[in-house]
Design a protein around this motif. Structure first.
Motif, short mmCIF file in Angstrom:
data_model
loop_
_atom_site.label_atom_id
_atom_site.label_comp_id
_atom_site.label_asym_id
_atom_site.label_seq_id
_atom_site.Cartn_x
_atom_site.Cartn_y
_atom_site.Cartn_z
N TYR A 34 0.83 -1.20 0.00
CA TYR A 34 0.00 0.00 0.00
C TYR A 34 0.87 1.26 0.00
O TYR A 34 0.63 2.20 -0.76
CB TYR A 34 -0.93 0.00 1.21
N ARG A 70 -5.61 2.14 -3.78
CA ARG A 70 -5.33 2.92 -2.57
C ARG A 70 -6.56 3.64 -2.02
O ARG A 70 -6.51 4.22 -0.94
CB ARG A 70 -4.22 3.95 -2.87
N VAL A 76 -7.92 -1.50 1.40
CA VAL A 76 -8.47 -1.37 2.75
C VAL A 76 -9.89 -1.93 2.83
O VAL A 76 -10.27 -2.56 3.82
CB VAL A 76 -8.42 0.10 3.23
N GLU A 80 -10.69 -5.03 5.31
CA GLU A 80 -11.60 -4.77 6.43
C GLU A 80 -12.88 -5.59 6.31
O GLU A 80 -13.42 -6.04 7.33
CB GLU A 80 -11.92 -3.29 6.52
N GLN A 97 -13.71 1.82 11.99
CA GLN A 97 -12.68 2.34 11.10
C GLN A 97 -11.99 3.50 11.79
O GLN A 97 -12.58 4.56 11.98
CB GLN A 97 -13.30 2.78 9.77
N ILE A 101 -5.86 5.50 6.26
CA ILE A 101 -6.02 4.27 5.49
C ILE A 101 -4.79 3.38 5.65
O ILE A 101 -4.91 2.15 5.75
CB ILE A 101 -6.28 4.59 4.00
N GLU A 102 -3.61 3.99 5.72
CA GLU A 102 -2.39 3.19 5.95
C GLU A 102 -2.50 2.38 7.23
O GLU A 102 -2.17 1.19 7.26
CB GLU A 102 -1.16 4.11 6.01
N ARG A 104 -5.26 1.55 8.82
CA ARG A 104 -6.35 0.58 8.70
C ARG A 104 -5.92 -0.66 7.90
O ARG A 104 -6.29 -1.79 8.25
CB ARG A 104 -7.56 1.24 8.06
N VAL A 105 -5.13 -0.44 6.85
CA VAL A 105 -4.61 -1.58 6.08
C VAL A 105 -3.73 -2.46 6.97
O VAL A 105 -3.84 -3.69 6.97
CB VAL A 105 -3.81 -1.08 4.85
N SER A 109 -4.96 -6.30 7.93
CA SER A 109 -4.13 -7.40 7.45
C SER A 109 -3.45 -8.12 8.61
O SER A 109 -3.32 -9.35 8.60
CB SER A 109 -3.08 -6.88 6.46
#
Length: 233
Positions: A34, A70, A76, A80, A97, A101-102, A104-105, A109
């Motif tokens: 990502y 992205r 993501v 999720e 959430q 986003i970084e 959350r990824v 994962s």
């Protein structure tokens, strides 16, 4: 003994050892992929069009494929959704959430990778999950690491820790000096290529190797290498 719901290989659970390990490794790659994709947002430069034909629409200022991966519905979203499905299956609270986003990824994962043993052994959706993670990983790596031209020499001769035979495709890159299994990453020097192509090591039983383990290069940074002697009858 049943069959793996991803590759149809004999398995004790819903995923075999190699598919479970490969899925875990792909999940571990997701945060780095990502982050790396950000450098590919700008579309590649192209030569000007020749002739008098003009472009009807202006090109996007960013790469659409990378933007999709992205964006909120890309990496993501897939991660999720599966993380939330896993939590629901286990009766756990579904996380909200939070963060970038970084972040959350990485969180999604990481949660999925932590639970890979249970997923492989007990989750009926394991095959569908692993297939979607594989597809997502392929889409991202196709951007950051475009596939190189290669040829298949034959099936991999490595054995996994549980005693099962690998059999993954051993590929030799164009102008390469070392072939490598696409499954377990075992490396094969030139002395072994003839045996791989002709299948001379296959004498009625799967080949035996010395202490070859799936994923060694992913964990330790070193690669297993097969020597030429293992093919001797």
């Amino acid at each position: 003994m049943t069959i793996c719901t991803l590759c149809a290989y004999p398995s004790a659970g819903y995923l075999c050892v190699r598919c479970s390990s490969a899925t875990g490794n792909r999940l571990g790659d997701m945060p780095g992929l990502y982050d790396t994709l950000a450098a590919f947002l700008a579309p590649a430069c192209r030569r000007p069009e020749t002739g008098r034909t003009s472009r009807v629409e202006a090109p996007l200022p960013v790469s659409e494929d990378v933007l999709t991966l992205r964006g909120p519905g890309g990496m993501v979203g897939v991660l999720e959704d599966w993380r939330d499905a896993l939590h629901s299956e286990l009766g756990w609270t579904v996380p909200g959430q939070r963060g970038t986003i970084e972040r959350r990824v990485a969180d999604a994962s990481g949660s999925l990778r932590t639970n890979m043993l249970w997923i492989a052994d007990a989750w009926p959706q394991a095959g569908e999950f692993a297939a979607e993670i594989r597809q997502l990983h392929q889409e991202a790596t196709a951007v950051v690491e475009p596939p190189e031209r290669s040829r298949v020499l034959g099936p991999c001769a490595a054995w996994f820790d549980d005693g099962t035979f690998c059999g993954g495709a051993v590929r030799l890159p164009q102008d390469g000096r070392v072939a490598r299994c696409s499954w377990c990453r075992t490396a094969y020097p030139p002395v072994t290529w003839c045996a791989l192509v002709t299948g001379k090591w296959a004498n009625g039983e799967s080949p035996r190797t010395n202490n070859l383990r799936q994923g060694t290069s992913d964990r330790s940074g070193t690669d297993d290498v097969l020597d030429g002697n293992i093919y001797a009858p």
